[in-house]
Design a protein around this motif. Structure first.
Motif, short mmCIF file in Angstrom:
data_model
loop_
_atom_site.label_atom_id
_atom_site.label_comp_id
_atom_site.label_asym_id
_atom_site.label_seq_id
_atom_site.Cartn_x
_atom_site.Cartn_y
_atom_site.Cartn_z
N THR A 110 -31.56 29.51 68.98
CA THR A 110 -32.30 28.26 69.21
C THR A 110 -32.95 27.78 67.92
O THR A 110 -33.24 28.57 67.02
N TRP A 111 -33.13 26.47 67.85
CA TRP A 111 -33.79 25.87 66.70
C TRP A 111 -34.82 24.86 67.19
O TRP A 111 -34.52 24.02 68.05
N TYR A 112 -36.04 24.98 66.67
CA TYR A 112 -37.11 24.06 67.02
C TYR A 112 -37.30 23.04 65.89
O TYR A 112 -37.25 23.40 64.71
N ASP A 113 -37.53 21.82 66.26
CA ASP A 113 -37.78 20.77 65.29
C ASP A 113 -39.16 21.00 64.67
O ASP A 113 -40.18 20.95 65.37
N PRO A 114 -39.24 21.25 63.36
CA PRO A 114 -40.54 21.53 62.73
C PRO A 114 -41.49 20.34 62.74
O PRO A 114 -42.70 20.51 62.52
#
Length: 225
Positions: A110-114
């Motif tokens: 998963t990747w979270y928008d910083p």
């Protein structure tokens, strides 16, 4: 004096070669996973991407809307649950079958928008697995003609899935069976809706088995002359 070997990179990049398929949950790509250290060998794999923000918050209020839950469409919550469900199925129930009747599984990332402040969910879900081939041409049009040899192979695959993994795929379809380029192997894909025997009461389990058997027989015989 020999120079010490550098450890493999912990940073990876996926270079997409082609879009394979756009589904109701995942967009499927083919490409190479490459380490950012200059020494790791590229791995040719499949990348499945899902963005929760691409789904609506609720199902349409109109019961005749073609994007309903009954038609297999998702909202944000169900898409996220389905992604985690498929990951769990691969990591627990399908471990023994990876590389044989299902692709080898490399994990869910998963990747979270910083730039988002305390996001509710990841911006992107990425699932990586073995490139075990493609669905045969015509499968996605719903009119594929299966040869008897393939029918027997597929029947054995579903029997193995039931007996070894203790689960029902619950998604029998031509496009969920992929063939290796050398035609030596068929693999089952798409387990987001799989049902585990242990989760079902005996009568429900038998109903699901009967339904899957019926869907299989229809799939392989519907277009035979």
């Amino acid at each position: 004096m020999d120079q010490p070997k550098r450890p493999p990179s912990k940073r990876m990049a996926f270079c997409v070669d082609e879009l394979v398929h756009v589904g109701q949950l995942w967009d499927v790509y083919r490409g190479d996973l490459i380490g950012c250290d200059g020494i790791s060998k590229p791995q040719h794999l499949i990348l499945k991407l899902m963005r929760p923000n691409a789904f609506p918050d609720e199902y349409p209020s109109d019961p005749d809307d073609p994007r309903s839950e009954e038609e297999g469409y998702h909202i944000k919550d169900s898409a996220i649950a389905a992604a985690f469900r498929e990951d769990w199925i691969y990591r627990t129930r399908l471990v023994q079958l990876q590389g044989t009747i299902v692709p080898e599984y490399h994990g869910l990332f998963t990747w979270y928008d910083p730039l988002e402040d305390k996001p509710e969910w990841p911006y992107v879900f990425a699932m990586i697995m073995e490139d075990a081939g493609d669905a045969d041409k015509g499968c996605r049009e719903g009119s594929y003609y299966w040869e008897w040899e393939d029918i027997l192979r597929i029947d054995r695959m579903y029997s193995t899935l039931h007996e070894t993994a203790g689960l029902i795929q619950n998604a029998v379809a031509d496009q969920h069976i992929i063939r290796s380029k050398d035609n030596q192997r068929l693999s089952l894909v798409d387990f987001q809706d799989a049902r585990i025997f242990q989760e079902c009461k005996p009568e429900r389990r038998q109903h699901l088995l009967n339904t899957e058997d019926g869907e299989f027989l229809y799939m392989v015989h519907a277009f035979r002359k």
